[in-house]
Design a protein around this motif. Structure first.
Motif, PDB file in Angstrom:
ATOM      1  N   UNK A 338       3.116   2.583  18.136  1.00 35.39           N
ATOM      2  CA  UNK A 338       1.783   3.185  18.211  1.00 35.39           C
ATOM      3  C   UNK A 338       1.233   3.194  16.796  1.00 35.39           C
ATOM      4  N   UNK A 339      -0.056   2.997  16.714  1.00 35.99           N
ATOM      5  CA  UNK A 339      -0.638   2.934  15.377  1.00 35.99           C
ATOM      6  C   UNK A 339      -0.578   4.296  14.698  1.00 35.99           C
ATOM      7  N   UNK A 340      -0.633   5.353  15.506  1.00 37.30           N
ATOM      8  CA  UNK A 340      -0.535   6.699  14.923  1.00 37.30           C
ATOM      9  C   UNK A 340       0.799   6.881  14.207  1.00 37.30           C
ATOM     10  N   UNK A 341       1.853   6.373  14.866  1.00 29.74           N
ATOM     11  CA  UNK A 341       3.184   6.491  14.279  1.00 29.74           C
ATOM     12  C   UNK A 341       3.258   5.703  12.973  1.00 29.74           C
ATOM     13  N   UNK A 342       2.636   4.535  13.001  1.00 27.80           N
ATOM     14  CA  UNK A 342       2.660   3.702  11.804  1.00 27.80           C
ATOM     15  C   UNK A 342       1.909   4.402  10.659  1.00 27.80           C
ATOM     16  N   UNK A 343       0.775   5.018  11.012  1.00 24.56           N
ATOM     17  CA  UNK A 343      -0.004   5.731   9.993  1.00 24.56           C
ATOM     18  C   UNK A 343       0.809   6.905   9.440  1.00 24.56           C
ATOM     19  N   UNK A 344       1.564   7.551  10.329  1.00 23.71           N
ATOM     20  CA  UNK A 344       2.360   8.702   9.901  1.00 23.71           C
ATOM     21  C   UNK A 344       3.455   8.269   8.912  1.00 23.71           C
ATOM     22  N   UNK A 345       4.150   7.172   9.256  1.00 18.70           N
ATOM     23  CA  UNK A 345       5.203   6.663   8.356  1.00 18.70           C
ATOM     24  C   UNK A 345       4.616   6.229   7.017  1.00 18.70           C
ATOM     25  N   UNK A 346       3.447   5.614   7.100  1.00 18.38           N
ATOM     26  CA  UNK A 346       2.782   5.166   5.878  1.00 18.38           C
ATOM     27  C   UNK A 346       2.593   6.360   4.952  1.00 18.38           C
ATOM     28  N   UNK A 347       2.089   7.448   5.534  1.00 14.22           N
ATOM     29  CA  UNK A 347       1.785   8.615   4.720  1.00 14.22           C
ATOM     30  C   UNK A 347       3.052   9.305   4.217  1.00 14.22           C
ATOM     31  N   UNK A 348       4.007   9.556   5.131  1.00 14.97           N
ATOM     32  CA  UNK A 348       5.176  10.340   4.705  1.00 14.97           C
ATOM     33  C   UNK A 348       6.121   9.514   3.829  1.00 14.97           C
ATOM     34  N   UNK A 349       6.567   8.384   4.342  1.00 13.12           N
ATOM     35  CA  UNK A 349       7.635   7.660   3.648  1.00 13.12           C
ATOM     36  C   UNK A 349       7.116   6.830   2.471  1.00 13.12           C
ATOM     37  N   UNK A 350       5.945   6.218   2.684  1.00 18.85           N
ATOM     38  CA  UNK A 350       5.491   5.294   1.633  1.00 18.85           C
ATOM     39  C   UNK A 350       4.592   5.987   0.616  1.00 18.85           C
ATOM     40  N   UNK A 351       3.502   6.604   1.093  1.00 18.48           N
ATOM     41  CA  UNK A 351       2.598   7.243   0.124  1.00 18.48           C
ATOM     42  C   UNK A 351       3.265   8.466  -0.517  1.00 18.48           C
ATOM     43  N   UNK A 352       3.830   9.374   0.300  1.00 20.82           N
ATOM     44  CA  UNK A 352       4.364  10.619  -0.250  1.00 20.82           C
ATOM     45  C   UNK A 352       5.714  10.455  -0.939  1.00 20.82           C
ATOM     46  N   UNK A 353       6.631   9.711  -0.351  1.00 18.98           N
ATOM     47  CA  UNK A 353       7.970   9.599  -0.961  1.00 18.98           C
ATOM     48  C   UNK A 353       7.985   8.549  -2.082  1.00 18.98           C
ATOM     49  N   UNK A 354       7.882   7.290  -1.704  1.00 14.52           N
ATOM     50  CA  UNK A 354       8.025   6.226  -2.713  1.00 14.52           C
ATOM     51  C   UNK A 354       6.835   6.160  -3.671  1.00 14.52           C
ATOM     52  N   UNK A 355       5.632   6.113  -3.090  1.00 18.92           N
ATOM     53  CA  UNK A 355       4.436   5.963  -3.927  1.00 18.92           C
ATOM     54  C   UNK A 355       4.295   7.113  -4.908  1.00 18.92           C
ATOM     55  N   UNK A 356       4.482   8.311  -4.377  1.00 22.80           N
ATOM     56  CA  UNK A 356       4.313   9.493  -5.209  1.00 22.80           C
ATOM     57  C   UNK A 356       5.345   9.544  -6.335  1.00 22.80           C
ATOM     58  N   UNK A 357       6.582   9.185  -6.011  1.00 27.81           N
ATOM     59  CA  UNK A 357       7.630   9.210  -7.036  1.00 27.81           C
ATOM     60  C   UNK A 357       7.262   8.250  -8.186  1.00 27.81           C
ATOM     61  N   UNK A 358       6.887   7.036  -7.817  1.00 30.00           N
ATOM     62  CA  UNK A 358       6.570   6.057  -8.869  1.00 30.00           C
ATOM     63  C   UNK A 358       5.392   6.537  -9.708  1.00 30.00           C
ATOM     64  N   UNK A 359       4.404   7.077  -9.031  1.00 31.74           N
ATOM     65  CA  UNK A 359       3.219   7.524  -9.750  1.00 31.74           C
ATOM     66  C   UNK A 359       3.556   8.673 -10.710  1.00 31.74           C
ATOM     67  N   UNK A 360       4.350   9.627 -10.198  1.00 28.29           N
ATOM     68  CA  UNK A 360       4.713  10.775 -11.030  1.00 28.29           C
ATOM     69  C   UNK A 360       5.480  10.307 -12.275  1.00 28.29           C
TER      70      UNK A 360
END
Ligand code: MSP
Length: 518
Positions: A338-360
């Motif tokens: 489901x696209x909702x699930x994909x959007x959720x993973x994008x936000x939690x795992x990629x934007x918040x976990x990996x993306x945020x760590x690199x940015x910080x």
């Protein structure tokens, strides 16, 4: 020449544009191919298209085209998707290639000469979508046992390939090689299927019903059954002069055939018997993955619920799409898309976990040390850095076990612990006290090393993002890590001037689930 690790995808039917199911198999194979190269192996990765048969002839005619013109126009759609997804295949085989057709004819002549193929009248039932013949006994409530659709009654003279005499050794081979068919559940399904007597396989179709196929040698009336033709690609491809010249003559046997669970029987029964009859070695492993479903049904063009992978890549990035496919389900299980699930993973795992760590990390390096990797010893206590060193062995273990999701979980547990470490250490507080400069340097070096260790391992999974991270830390973009010892060390040089932090996965614009601009 050392024998390369030889990995294959199924050949995709070209009756429609590729969808998420096709993208899935190729992303899995690409990840394993990249991983094997990463650990220092030479790799040969084969993919391609299955272009003959009723299904394709029908859609071509319905579109008012000759089958050849139709397939020639659709094959580039597959190649385009593989390019977008970063699929690094070594050879693309089309079953309409002259070299493949000649190889199929050669095998048929040889098997006929050996007595493995004979001619007989076939009476039974035919399922057009599955291109399969069924006996009365095999039908399920009068319908095709594979797809539950209507079947047509048939009586015609065909060529048959002897299967029955192979049943015993095949069962024994599968039982004696527990890792040959993966996962276990699918191996048991095949062994269950082999408990019934094997009926010989009809390997031709009457030209009066189907013209779009490889000519059966010395027969005006028959063309080769599409599955018999297609399965041979795994061997015909490696005999193409272009491949032999570049990669040598010892590519066979394949190390792994990656297939969907719906086509395991063709690979784990018919193909293995064909190989034995041809006097060739068995492939090392056959791995069957599950299906992507939508609202409870398999995603497929014919069900009209196909999800366009190119659209998902352009909305969420290629790496996010690859991450979702590889991480959302354990290899072998089905996954509900489901696209909702994909959007959720994008936000939690990629934007918040990996993306945020690199940015910080990159922003703090910039803010506190002018973007320079600190010249300090790493703190000795148990930090995310120490956990990150163990990732190589753990990821290797998962990848050897055909479990890319397990591998990503290992990397993510380190990424998450690094984010927690930032919250616990509070570098912004340490920075207020000039006497604690060395401590701050230690924290940021710990984090930087953790990030780059994760990025190095992510090169097999995330071709784009991993390179962005490595580039910002001025590390090489191409990595080969042949042993844990090569990984379990510092990768960054003190004093290196890194690039300013960039946002790897921009926040989604809620309205349209699209990464916000800027
Ligand atoms: N042409 C045959 C394979 C011949 S191999 C010598 C064929 N083609 S296919 O296009 O129908 O399917 C190719 C692969 O895509 C299969 O492994 C199949 O399982 C996979 N998928 C097609 N739809 C799928 C999903 N909805 N989900 C996951 N994978 C599925 O079969």
């Amino acid at each position: 020449m050392n024998k390369p690790f030889y990995i294959t995808t199924p050949l995709y039917y070209v009756n429609a544009k590729p969808h998420i199911g096709h993208a899935y198999t190729n992303v899995i194979c690409d990840t394993f191919a990249r991983w094997r190269k990463f650990i220092g192996q030479d790799v040969f990765f084969l993919t391609g298209t299955d272009e003959h048969g009723t299904k394709i002839e029908k859609v071509a005619r319905a579109a008012g085209q000759e089958p050849r013109a139709y397939v020639d126009a659709i094959v580039p759609e597959f190649k385009k998707l593989w390019e977008i997804l970063g699929i690094e295949y070594d050879y693309f085989i089309r079953t309409t290639d002259e070299g493949h057709k000649q190889y199929v004819a050669k095998v048929l002549r040889e098997l006929e000469a050996k007595g493995d193929i004979y001619k007989a009248v076939y009476k039974g039932w035919y399922c057009t979508p599955c291109e399969s013949f069924w006996t009365d006994l095999q039908l399920k409530e009068g319908k095709c046992p594979d797809c539950q659709r209507d079947v047509q009654e048939l009586s015609e003279e065909n060529y048959f390939f002897k299967l029955s005499k192979h049943q015993e050794w095949l069962i024994q081979y599968i039982q004696e090689n527990p890792d040959f068919i993966r996962p276990e559940m699918r191996k048991n399904e095949i062994l269950g299927f082999l408990r019934q007597p094997l009926e010989d396989l009809s390997i031709t179709r009457l030209r009066s019903r189907l013209t779009w196929g490889i000519d059966y040698p010395n027969s005006k009336d028959h063309v080769v059954y599409v599955w018999f033709d297609a399965l041979l690609n795994y061997v015909s491809a490696v005999h193409q002069p272009e491949v032999e010249t570049k990669r040598g003559k010892n590519l066979w046997p394949a190390d792994v055939h990656m297939v969907g669970k719906d086509i395991l029987r063709q690979h784990a029964v018919y193909w293995l018997i064909m190989l034995r009859a041809m006097g060739l070695e068995m492939p090392k492993t056959i791995v069957a993955h599950g299906w992507w479903t939508m609202h409870g049904a398999k995603v497929s063009k014919s069900r009209g619920n196909a999800v366009d992978p190119i659209e998902l890549c352009s909305k969420y990035t290629v790496d996010a799409f690859r991450y979702f496919l590889l991480h959302e389900v354990t290899l072998g299980a089905d996954g509900a898309f489901s696209e909702d699930l994909m959007a959720e993973r994008y936000t939690t795992d990629l934007a918040n976990d990996l993306g945020n760590l690199c940015f910080r990390v990159t922003s703090m390096l910039e803010k506190y040390f002018g973007g320079k990797i600190p010249d300090v010893n790493l703190p000795g206590d148990s930090t995310p850095y120490h956990a990150s060193l163990k990732m190589y062995s753990q990821v290797s273990e998962s990848m050897n076990d055909w479990n890319p999701r397990g591998a990503l979980d290992v990397i993510w547990s380190v990424i998450k612990s690094a984010n927690q470490y930032v919250d616990q250490q509070k570098p912004w507080s340490i920075a207020k006290d000039p006497a604690r400069k060395e401590e701050l340097e230690g924290v940021l070096l710990t984090l930087s090393e953790t990030v780059v260790h994760a990025a190095v391992l992510l090169t097999s999974f995330f071709p784009v993002t991993s390179k962005k991270i490595l580039a910002s830390f001025k590390l090489s973009l191409e990595w080969q890590v042949k042993s844990a010892a090569d990984f379990e060390k510092r990768l960054l040089t003190s004093g290196t001037q890194i690039d300013k932090g960039t946002v790897l996965f921009p926040k989604l614009d809620d309205e349209k689930n699209v990464p916000a601009k800027g």
